[in-house]
Enzyme design. Structure first.
Site, PDB file in Angstrom:
ATOM      1  N   ASP A 134     -24.093  14.421 -25.455  1.00 36.45           N
ATOM      2  CA  ASP A 134     -25.264  13.567 -25.611  1.00 36.45           C
ATOM      3  C   ASP A 134     -26.103  13.694 -24.346  1.00 36.45           C
ATOM      4  O   ASP A 134     -25.607  14.085 -23.286  1.00 36.45           O
ATOM      5  CB  ASP A 134     -24.845  12.111 -25.818  1.00 36.45           C
ATOM      6  CG  ASP A 134     -24.379  11.838 -27.241  1.00 36.45           C
ATOM      7  OD1 ASP A 134     -24.891  12.498 -28.165  1.00 36.45           O
ATOM      8  OD2 ASP A 134     -23.502  10.972 -27.433  1.00 36.45           O
ATOM      9  N   ARG A 174     -19.697  -1.032 -40.223  1.00 37.38           N
ATOM     10  CA  ARG A 174     -20.130  -2.343 -39.753  1.00 37.38           C
ATOM     11  C   ARG A 174     -20.214  -3.311 -40.930  1.00 37.38           C
ATOM     12  O   ARG A 174     -20.872  -3.016 -41.927  1.00 37.38           O
ATOM     13  CB  ARG A 174     -21.505  -2.259 -39.081  1.00 37.38           C
ATOM     14  CG  ARG A 174     -21.529  -1.426 -37.822  1.00 37.38           C
ATOM     15  CD  ARG A 174     -22.931  -1.440 -37.251  1.00 37.38           C
ATOM     16  NE  ARG A 174     -23.039  -0.532 -36.113  1.00 37.38           N
ATOM     17  CZ  ARG A 174     -24.174  -0.043 -35.656  1.00 37.38           C
ATOM     18  NH1 ARG A 174     -25.307  -0.383 -36.249  1.00 37.38           N
ATOM     19  NH2 ARG A 174     -24.196   0.765 -34.617  1.00 37.38           N
ATOM     20  N   ARG A 227     -22.684  26.899 -34.723  1.00 44.94           N
ATOM     21  CA  ARG A 227     -23.505  26.747 -35.911  1.00 44.94           C
ATOM     22  C   ARG A 227     -24.958  26.836 -35.479  1.00 44.94           C
ATOM     23  O   ARG A 227     -25.353  26.316 -34.428  1.00 44.94           O
ATOM     24  CB  ARG A 227     -23.247  25.394 -36.587  1.00 44.94           C
ATOM     25  CG  ARG A 227     -21.916  25.341 -37.307  1.00 44.94           C
ATOM     26  CD  ARG A 227     -21.851  26.283 -38.482  1.00 44.94           C
ATOM     27  NE  ARG A 227     -22.686  25.826 -39.610  1.00 44.94           N
ATOM     28  CZ  ARG A 227     -23.010  26.586 -40.640  1.00 44.94           C
ATOM     29  NH1 ARG A 227     -22.617  27.843 -40.697  1.00 44.94           N
ATOM     30  NH2 ARG A 227     -23.746  26.093 -41.615  1.00 44.94           N
ATOM     31  N   ARG A 230     -31.463  17.415 -43.171  1.00 43.64           N
ATOM     32  CA  ARG A 230     -32.282  16.236 -42.911  1.00 43.64           C
ATOM     33  C   ARG A 230     -33.729  16.630 -42.707  1.00 43.64           C
ATOM     34  O   ARG A 230     -34.050  17.796 -42.464  1.00 43.64           O
ATOM     35  CB  ARG A 230     -31.768  15.455 -41.702  1.00 43.64           C
ATOM     36  CG  ARG A 230     -31.796  16.219 -40.386  1.00 43.64           C
ATOM     37  CD  ARG A 230     -31.249  15.343 -39.255  1.00 43.64           C
ATOM     38  NE  ARG A 230     -31.315  16.020 -37.972  1.00 43.64           N
ATOM     39  CZ  ARG A 230     -31.004  15.448 -36.809  1.00 43.64           C
ATOM     40  NH1 ARG A 230     -30.605  14.186 -36.774  1.00 43.64           N
ATOM     41  NH2 ARG A 230     -31.091  16.115 -35.676  1.00 43.64           N
ATOM     42  N   TYR A 282     -20.183  19.615 -27.070  1.00 49.42           N
ATOM     43  CA  TYR A 282     -21.366  18.848 -27.454  1.00 49.42           C
ATOM     44  C   TYR A 282     -21.569  17.737 -26.430  1.00 49.42           C
ATOM     45  O   TYR A 282     -20.647  16.995 -26.102  1.00 49.42           O
ATOM     46  CB  TYR A 282     -21.197  18.252 -28.848  1.00 49.42           C
ATOM     47  CG  TYR A 282     -22.398  17.446 -29.262  1.00 49.42           C
ATOM     48  CD1 TYR A 282     -23.527  18.071 -29.769  1.00 49.42           C
ATOM     49  CD2 TYR A 282     -22.416  16.065 -29.110  1.00 49.42           C
ATOM     50  CE1 TYR A 282     -24.645  17.346 -30.129  1.00 49.42           C
ATOM     51  CE2 TYR A 282     -23.518  15.322 -29.466  1.00 49.42           C
ATOM     52  CZ  TYR A 282     -24.635  15.983 -29.976  1.00 49.42           C
ATOM     53  OH  TYR A 282     -25.745  15.251 -30.319  1.00 49.42           O
ATOM     54  N   GLU A 296     -34.413  20.650 -41.513  1.00 46.69           N
ATOM     55  CA  GLU A 296     -33.388  21.347 -40.741  1.00 46.69           C
ATOM     56  C   GLU A 296     -32.398  22.023 -41.693  1.00 46.69           C
ATOM     57  O   GLU A 296     -31.807  21.359 -42.547  1.00 46.69           O
ATOM     58  CB  GLU A 296     -32.634  20.381 -39.834  1.00 46.69           C
ATOM     59  CG  GLU A 296     -33.491  19.770 -38.739  1.00 46.69           C
ATOM     60  CD  GLU A 296     -32.690  18.939 -37.752  1.00 46.69           C
ATOM     61  OE1 GLU A 296     -31.440  18.956 -37.816  1.00 46.69           O
ATOM     62  OE2 GLU A 296     -33.305  18.274 -36.907  1.00 46.69           O
ATOM     63  N   ARG A 333     -13.405   9.260 -35.956  1.00 50.94           N
ATOM     64  CA  ARG A 333     -13.683   7.905 -36.420  1.00 50.94           C
ATOM     65  C   ARG A 333     -15.020   7.902 -37.149  1.00 50.94           C
ATOM     66  O   ARG A 333     -15.873   8.744 -36.913  1.00 50.94           O
ATOM     67  CB  ARG A 333     -13.702   6.911 -35.264  1.00 50.94           C
ATOM     68  CG  ARG A 333     -14.742   7.234 -34.207  1.00 50.94           C
ATOM     69  CD  ARG A 333     -14.660   6.258 -33.037  1.00 50.94           C
ATOM     70  NE  ARG A 333     -15.003   4.903 -33.430  1.00 50.94           N
ATOM     71  CZ  ARG A 333     -16.244   4.435 -33.438  1.00 50.94           C
ATOM     72  NH1 ARG A 333     -17.267   5.222 -33.082  1.00 50.94           N
ATOM     73  NH2 ARG A 333     -16.498   3.197 -33.787  1.00 50.94           N
TER      74      ARG A 333
END
Length: 378
Positions: free
Chosen positions: A358, A173, A252, A283, A356, A308, A169
């Site tokens: 958070d 917004r 990666r 970034r 991954y 990065e 997804r």
């Protein structure tokens, strides 16, 4: 004799160690690096906390996790509002009405919805790759300027060669809201993440104990620790634990270049994504902007900016992002089967579980793991 030998001092290992020491257990934490903290470890320069291993912005909607971390440190209320730089043009992230106004010179949600709906219609049927998936979700303009180049740099392959499932997804917004996260709580520890790690490993008020040893490579020195603990909690790479006997999982890698500028403010935002393919880095991070409320830091005529650079990971380098393709998921499933057969070994965290996480998710996972351990012993 220790109750737990914990391999790795990232968030999973530190939270687990704290919880078990609070229950009266004796824990030994081993860390391969010279500094504890895993990838949330920071370095202080000129009063600025530098995120050594990439930007870490804490965000969560878990009430219990938010209450837990606030026992140890105070958070500064930083709100993540990154900016995308595409060939010198700046766009707010996540994709919202500020983004659409800059892209199409429009002002109403209805106008934005109509443009995106029309462009999404270019993909009919099931998307066959990441490019088609992204266009089917947000249209070609957003894809071409803000997704394509960044994603290709991040994964080192063309978007047409990447599987569609990588992007499930893409949040859109139709409001003027640059807050990147939807979570109820977010922020960064006021004294940096090192303060959180130090508090977790401080056993002064605990009934048990936590001993920490750095610069110890458990996988190379495992024989020296055999029999020293009743149970091992392993947070390192799962394939390395088994000496790569089934093959190597892929990741990666990231390379960081940090530059000191003798100005108070270099780019005006903490996180700026460079989404054009021809720019070699993904970034830049200007660390002082993470220190919300520290006017003394903002006023000082010095700042640090980190670029990065994603690259193909090689064994022995720091592993960052699992490559979630069919080959690696199949290989991990085989390692998971081996891990499940290990006695008195707990595998936890992003490297041991090849996923991954958070930060709030890994803390919650560690808390749940500690609770299961306690329940099994009651």
């Amino acid at each position: 004799m220790y109750d737990y030998l914990i391999v790795g001092s990232g968030l999973f290992g530190c939270v687990f160690a704290h919880e078990m020491a609070a229950r009266g257990k004796q824990c030994l934490v081993l860390e391969r690096r010279a500094q504890v903290g895993g990838n949330v470890a920071c370095e202080e320069k000129d009063g600025i906390y530098l995120h050594t291993y990439g930007a870490h912005i804490f965000h969560t909607s878990f009430e219990d996790v938010w209450a837990y971390v606030n026992q140890f440190v105070s958070f500064n209320g930083y709100v993540n509002s990154p900016v995308a730089n595409y060939q010198g043009h700046l766009y707010n992230l996540p994709f919202n009405m500020n983004t659409f106004r800059e892209l199409w010179d429009i002002v109403t949600p209805a106008e934005a919805q109509a443009i995106i709906a029309e462009q999404r219609g270019a993909i009919t049927g099931e998307p066959q790759n990441l490019e088609e998936q992204a266009i089917s979700l947000v249209g070609r303009d957003i894809y071409e300027k803000l997704i394509k180049g960044y994603t290709e740099k991040q994964w080192g392959r063309s978007c047409t060669e990447l599987p569609a499932f990588i992007i499930k997804r893409l949040p859109v917004r139709y409001t003027f809201d640059n807050n990147y996260f939807n979570d109820k709580y977010q922020g960064i520890p006021e004294q940096g993440y090192n303060s959180l790690i130090a508090a977790l490993l401080d056993d002064a008020q605990l009934s048990g104990g936590i001993e920490v040893r750095t610069q110890v490579d458990y996988n190379k020195e495992r024989a020296a620790f055999d029999g020293q603990a009743a149970k091992v909690v392993y947070t390192g790479p799962v394939d390395e634990y088994f000496d790569y006997k089934l093959g190597q999982l892929e990741y990666r890698g990231l390379r960081f270049e940090t530059q000191r500028f003798e100005v108070a403010n270099h780019q005006g935002v903490a996180v700026m994504n460079y989404t054009a393919r021809e720019v070699p880095f993904t970034r830049t991070i200007e660390h002082k902007h993470f220190m919300r409320g520290r006017e003394d830091v903002f006023a000082a005529p010095v700042t640090y900016v980190t670029r990065e650079y994603p690259h193909d990971w090689q064994p022995g380098e720091e592993a960052y992002y699992p490559v979630n393709n069919e080959r690696n998921q199949g290989l991990y499933a085989q390692y998971k089967a081996l891990a499940d057969k290990e006695t008195n070994v707990i595998f936890g965290g992003r490297l041991a579980e090849y996923k991954y996480y958070d930060m709030d998710d890994v803390i919650k996972s560690a808390l749940q793991c500690a609770a299961r351990e306690q329940a099994a012993q009651d």
